[in-house]
Design an enzyme around this catalytic site. Sequence first.
Site, short mmCIF file in Angstrom:
data_model
loop_
_atom_site.label_atom_id
_atom_site.label_comp_id
_atom_site.label_asym_id
_atom_site.label_seq_id
_atom_site.Cartn_x
_atom_site.Cartn_y
_atom_site.Cartn_z
N CYS A 166 0.69 -0.93 3.06
CA CYS A 166 -0.34 -0.63 3.42
C CYS A 166 -1.26 -1.94 3.46
O CYS A 166 -2.41 -2.03 3.84
CB CYS A 166 -1.02 0.01 2.52
SG CYS A 166 -0.04 1.36 1.89
N HIS A 304 -9.75 0.17 -0.58
CA HIS A 304 -8.54 0.74 -0.12
C HIS A 304 -8.50 2.29 -0.37
O HIS A 304 -8.14 2.75 0.48
CB HIS A 304 -7.23 -0.04 -0.82
CG HIS A 304 -5.96 0.30 -0.37
ND1 HIS A 304 -5.60 0.24 0.94
CD2 HIS A 304 -4.91 0.87 -0.90
CE1 HIS A 304 -4.40 0.62 1.14
NE2 HIS A 304 -4.01 1.17 0.04
N HIS A 338 -4.92 7.49 6.32
CA HIS A 338 -4.41 6.30 6.16
C HIS A 338 -3.61 5.72 7.13
O HIS A 338 -2.44 6.34 7.61
CB HIS A 338 -3.43 6.41 4.97
CG HIS A 338 -3.08 5.04 4.36
ND1 HIS A 338 -3.36 3.70 4.98
CD2 HIS A 338 -2.58 4.58 3.03
CE1 HIS A 338 -2.89 2.73 4.35
NE2 HIS A 338 -2.35 3.35 3.04
#
Length: 412
Positions: A166, A304, A338
């Site tokens: 990520c 995030h 995501h």
Amino acid sequence: MRALRRVVVTGLGAVSPFGRGVPTLMAALYAGQSAVRQVPELERIGGLRTRVAALVQGIDPREIPRKDRRSMSAMSVYATLASHEALAQAGIGTPELEGGRLGVAIGSTVGSTQTTEDFFRDFFTDHSLERMKSTLFFQIMNHSCAANVVQALGITGRLLAPSAACSTGCQAVGYGYEQVALGRQDFMLCGGADEFHPLTAATFDVMTAASIGFNDEPELTPRPFDRRRDGMVCSEGGGIVLLEALDSALARGATILGEVTGFATVSDPSSIANPNAAAMERCMRETLEDAELAPEEVDYINAHATATTQGDIAEAEAIRAIFAARVPVSSLKGHMGHTMAASGALELLASIEMLRQGRLVPTLNLNEVDPACAGILHVRGMESRPVRAFIKNNFALGGVNSSLVVRRYPHD
């Protein structure tokens, strides 16, 4: 010692679950839309509980010549199309691409899982390589996106291909920023791309980190910082940011979209899987120090915040320790899930657009703040306010934490 050069942003490119282009992405975000949908394909995977994802729609890979497209999987197509958009906005042409002073830093989480699956499904029928195409490896190698962009665009400068789950996109922009600041390159195409595969969702489902409670109401998940959040939603896309030395941008008369002034990435050896608030806090503090910016000078934090139980709490704790409840905070994953390696760049470029327009996008599906995520200033509705500087966070499995600071230009 050579003085560091200032680094600005002159081009943005996006392929997102909302479709092609930065304007399409921003229109969807400002409209409060969700790109999350039910994906029937997931029902065929035994033991997989999540049934939702956010998938790219409305692009035509045939825009890319076949000679280049043959070595691309979907993620390289996303990266290439986004790169074209960023370069066009910046007014960059063949002389810069072929001049050796423009490089790339583009990463993905892994190579193409779909291509790998297709190969082994065929291989295990008779254990023969006779049907294997010569271009297959170029779709599954870890630097597939970066290499394919270089080949398609004729780029002769440096090639970096970070892979840090990520944090990939954020690291790519950070490493590109350092290349330009140090004078190694004048331009860097930076970002990340990933393509969805059921095994991506399965990975997080196995770790009990995927959303499973909203399969019949996909638009209500993920829910960053919300009391009812139950995990992340996997998606796909590609985000590209063109970085350029300030002196080069001024000499060309380029439109400057913002200035990257700080970057940090730190490792957390305490756990390969669990988030750590102290490491996140250290990462943000080091980024502020690199930017020579006080916490009071930050006007927005793009979190995030993937809607996992532990991750959101840890990030909220880290933000609270530095900024208390003074700085607006929101996550864009409620809108588009995501996007993995693309998330750092896609969310960064959206934040740059928010800085330019003075409008903050709220966290979608944040209806009731989890008490464990309280004590920070959540953006709950569309806000119009001046943004002089913002922080972008990306925190990844493997103990990889990354943050960037972008400031309005000019700011001095």
